[in-house]
Design a protein around this motif. Sequence first.
Motif, PDB file in Angstrom:
ATOM      1  N   THR A  17       1.100  16.414 -18.266  1.00 38.76           N
ATOM      2  CA  THR A  17       1.577  17.795 -18.278  1.00 38.76           C
ATOM      3  C   THR A  17       2.949  17.872 -18.920  1.00 38.76           C
ATOM      4  N   SER A  18       3.811  16.910 -18.611  1.00 35.21           N
ATOM      5  CA  SER A  18       5.161  16.945 -19.155  1.00 35.21           C
ATOM      6  C   SER A  18       5.176  16.752 -20.656  1.00 35.21           C
ATOM      7  N   ALA A  21       3.835  20.743 -22.283  1.00 40.61           N
ATOM      8  CA  ALA A  21       4.109  21.942 -21.508  1.00 40.61           C
ATOM      9  C   ALA A  21       4.401  23.148 -22.389  1.00 40.61           C
ATOM     10  N   ASP A  23       3.931  26.440 -24.869  1.00 36.01           N
ATOM     11  CA  ASP A  23       3.110  27.625 -24.668  1.00 36.01           C
ATOM     12  C   ASP A  23       2.375  28.041 -25.932  1.00 36.01           C
ATOM     13  N   SER A  60      -0.232  24.706 -11.985  1.00 34.10           N
ATOM     14  CA  SER A  60       0.277  23.587 -12.789  1.00 34.10           C
ATOM     15  C   SER A  60      -0.231  23.617 -14.219  1.00 34.10           C
ATOM     16  N   THR A  62      -0.629  24.858 -17.934  1.00 34.78           N
ATOM     17  CA  THR A  62       0.147  25.607 -18.922  1.00 34.78           C
ATOM     18  C   THR A  62      -0.744  26.629 -19.623  1.00 34.78           C
ATOM     19  N   ARG A  64      -1.407  26.987 -22.760  1.00 37.56           N
ATOM     20  CA  ARG A  64      -2.256  26.331 -23.766  1.00 37.56           C
ATOM     21  C   ARG A  64      -3.403  25.591 -23.095  1.00 37.56           C
ATOM     22  N   GLU A  65      -3.092  24.876 -22.013  1.00 39.75           N
ATOM     23  CA  GLU A  65      -4.149  24.170 -21.284  1.00 39.75           C
ATOM     24  C   GLU A  65      -5.172  25.150 -20.739  1.00 39.75           C
ATOM     25  N   ARG A  94      -5.780  17.272 -21.048  1.00 43.22           N
ATOM     26  CA  ARG A  94      -4.466  16.652 -21.188  1.00 43.22           C
ATOM     27  C   ARG A  94      -4.531  15.350 -21.978  1.00 43.22           C
TER      28      ARG A  94
END
Length: 874
Positions: A17-18, A21, A23, A60, A62, A64-65, A94
Amino acid sequence: MKKFLPAAICAASLLLTSCNAGDSFFADDSSYRKTVMKDYSHRVELLGGYDATGIVDDPSVTPREKEMLQFLYAYMPMGDMINYDGEYFLENVRLSEQARQTFSWGKEIPEMVYRHFVVPIRVNNEDIDGSRAVFFKELAPRVKDLSMKDAILEVNHWCHEKVVYTPTDSRTRGPLSLVCGAAGRCGEESTFLVSALRSVGIPARQVYTPRWAHTDDNHAWVEAWADGQWHFLGACEPEPVLDLGWFNSSASRGMLLHTNVFGRYNGPEQVMSRTELFTEINITSNYAPTASVEVQAVDTEGAPVPGALVEFKVYNYSEFYSIAKKTAGQDGKVSVTAGCGDALVWASDPETGRYGFHVASFGKDSSLKIVLSHKAGDNFRSEVSIIPPKESGKLPEVTEEQRAENTRRMVQEDSIRNAYVATFCTPEDGKAFAAANGLDKERTARLLVESKGNHEAIKAFLSEAVSKGQADRALDLLESIRPKDLGDTPVSVLDDHLYNSTGTDPRVISPRVRMELLSAYREYLQKNIPEDLAASFKQDPQNLVSWCRENLAMADDYCMRLVPTRPEGTWKSRVSDGYSRDLFFVAACRSLEIPAWVDEVSGKVRYFHQGKEFDVDFEAPEPQPNDYGTVVLGYTPTKDVKDPRYSIHFTISRIEDGRLVLMNFDEGGTVDELFTTGARLEAGDYALVSGTRLDGGEVLSEISIFTVPEDGKVKVELLIPEKVDTSRILGTADLSAQYYDADGQVKTLKDFIGSDKCVVAVLGAGEEPTNHILNDISVFKKDMEKSGAKMLMVFADGENAKRFRAADFPDLPENIVFGTDKDGSVKEALLKGAGSDKEALPVVSIIDGFGNITFLTSGYIIGTGERLLRDFRE
């Protein structure tokens, strides 16, 4: 439906995730995003409140995700939505993003290509698993510093370390399962390679020919995207360069080569069809010359038939198999682009059941009109001649240094894989385990050997069963499933079926229903089906049929063949499709100790109740009578075919609403075994198809339409067109050509042949075409040995000879003598002697003592064993 990941996976997810992240939009085209959102919302509505997509709204995730997840959910088969938790799909999203950021080529991949050919987890109808994380970890260090093209080649070398070709059944194992067993068929190898390439961010897709036109069987391989262009390669069959494989020449003879792209794909390729799941694109022109034919379906008055189903068929495994299906518009017309050969075009009207057929020659015919002149009850015969496309295509250049290095690597990769295979259970190991546990030695050893890399799980299952006094039932259960199941079914699934059932009736105890991945469902269904409902089902299984009809929302358009919803998921979601409903019904019956199964020949669901067998009809409110009759086939032996075999010489298909639906009698079963005393078939119309394939791939076929009466018998004469001119001399081979015998001594072809007629072949050990030829010949082991035919088979060179594993072909005739070609001398003698420029291995010939060549074939040809036998029968 909020569920939680194990701690290790959660930590990995947080790390991923980091990394992404941001957008940024997954799809820059706002209209495309709206289309995806519309399709996603419709999917959620179809679930009727069953929350399978809750992960999309997880805080959790984002933006985009979230878009990526919505894209996946919008177009994945319904079975995937229900069978797998949302965290599984988030982890894979991810991982896709991590790969895109890790490798230099990530930023070069266009949005559309990334969306459709990297992000999707599923390739076709394989069992999906957690391979992306595993493959990324192992492959990233090997490819991170390579160019994109070199990375593709390197990934394929890695795949060859793990997996080699072997024929198996139609269930497509997942990538990790394939690694466990170290072998798979081409459909499994290609999904494996695509999964491996996507794991390192390389766009990839499976290319598939539904059936070859020039020989029996089909094939699948891979296209990978590099530097703005698609390139092809044979999965787990590394070559020194891209756009090269043993199938180059075969692909040039393909009538249709295609791929399914999940989502609404708008690429440059011709669209064959669109479904709610994927876009089927036609890529035949990448490999072969093509032409288009427009077909119009009309009635007996000449009026167009709107909505007619038009199927384009090739002759393969003695049936006319549909390679493409189109639904006619209001003008009754459809159009298809295909390779420049013949196809049988079969048109039917779903409303009336009327049908008609005609041969279309692509490249010659630009249009064709088919009159739907046949109706139910018509009995007639028709002769059909089919000519496949001619061979064309060019091979890329490969230097001697490139070839030598590739061969060296393949031998090394074979040794790595073989070292792993050596850890599998041997017959001796299996018998020792059986003796230590008081189990039947032969049964146990066979099962453990067939379980390959899963043998420890099978041992654990059997050990526990012994301790609980269930040893014999455990063996019965294992024998009721397929060898592939033994290789990838965990102990927990086997335990569920053993300890939550009684007796040994395979129609109750067996976990296997159709061709699904086995799952644990008995304990769940036994606990969750209310007692009063369970009692009702046991009292009369027709009550379960009614329950399915009244309570399951059918979503066939959103499901995929061989990707069913598991029984537990069907009960929870109340959403299903025809295939999954069949699976659920049988699973529920067996969980309640009601014998139930899917008939192997007709594919109909059946159950046993109060001493009788019943067919299941989910559309009918009342049980339907068993309207069956008997068909007897008569046959007069010919010089070429003494005892015809099913799927080799003939097949039978039921005519349903004017369409042909194949009956799955035992492949290879003879007329005497299956039909001389009569085979039971549901009353109705059928098509008996037979044929003879000529040496050039052409087919002479007979179609006989007949009717099976209710509670009656019909006798049909099986006619197989006879092959002519089998002894034509193609040329003369130089019999001084040399090879090394098994002792390393130099011999000539003349030394071996003497004055006899014999078979001489040059093999490419470890390659799929050679494996097919050797398996073909193995089928006729006894006949070949009885014929006394001398057979010399030489490997292409010394390195190739090292790749041959005799244990993989235990049924080869004992009259085969192996050797090794000396500097390509034998291969040159055969090809030059016959005036052939087709160098693909294997090269198989029949030669007499004067060097006269009367038969020669090169490359991927099925049916060679029987063809050779023709010239040596007494």
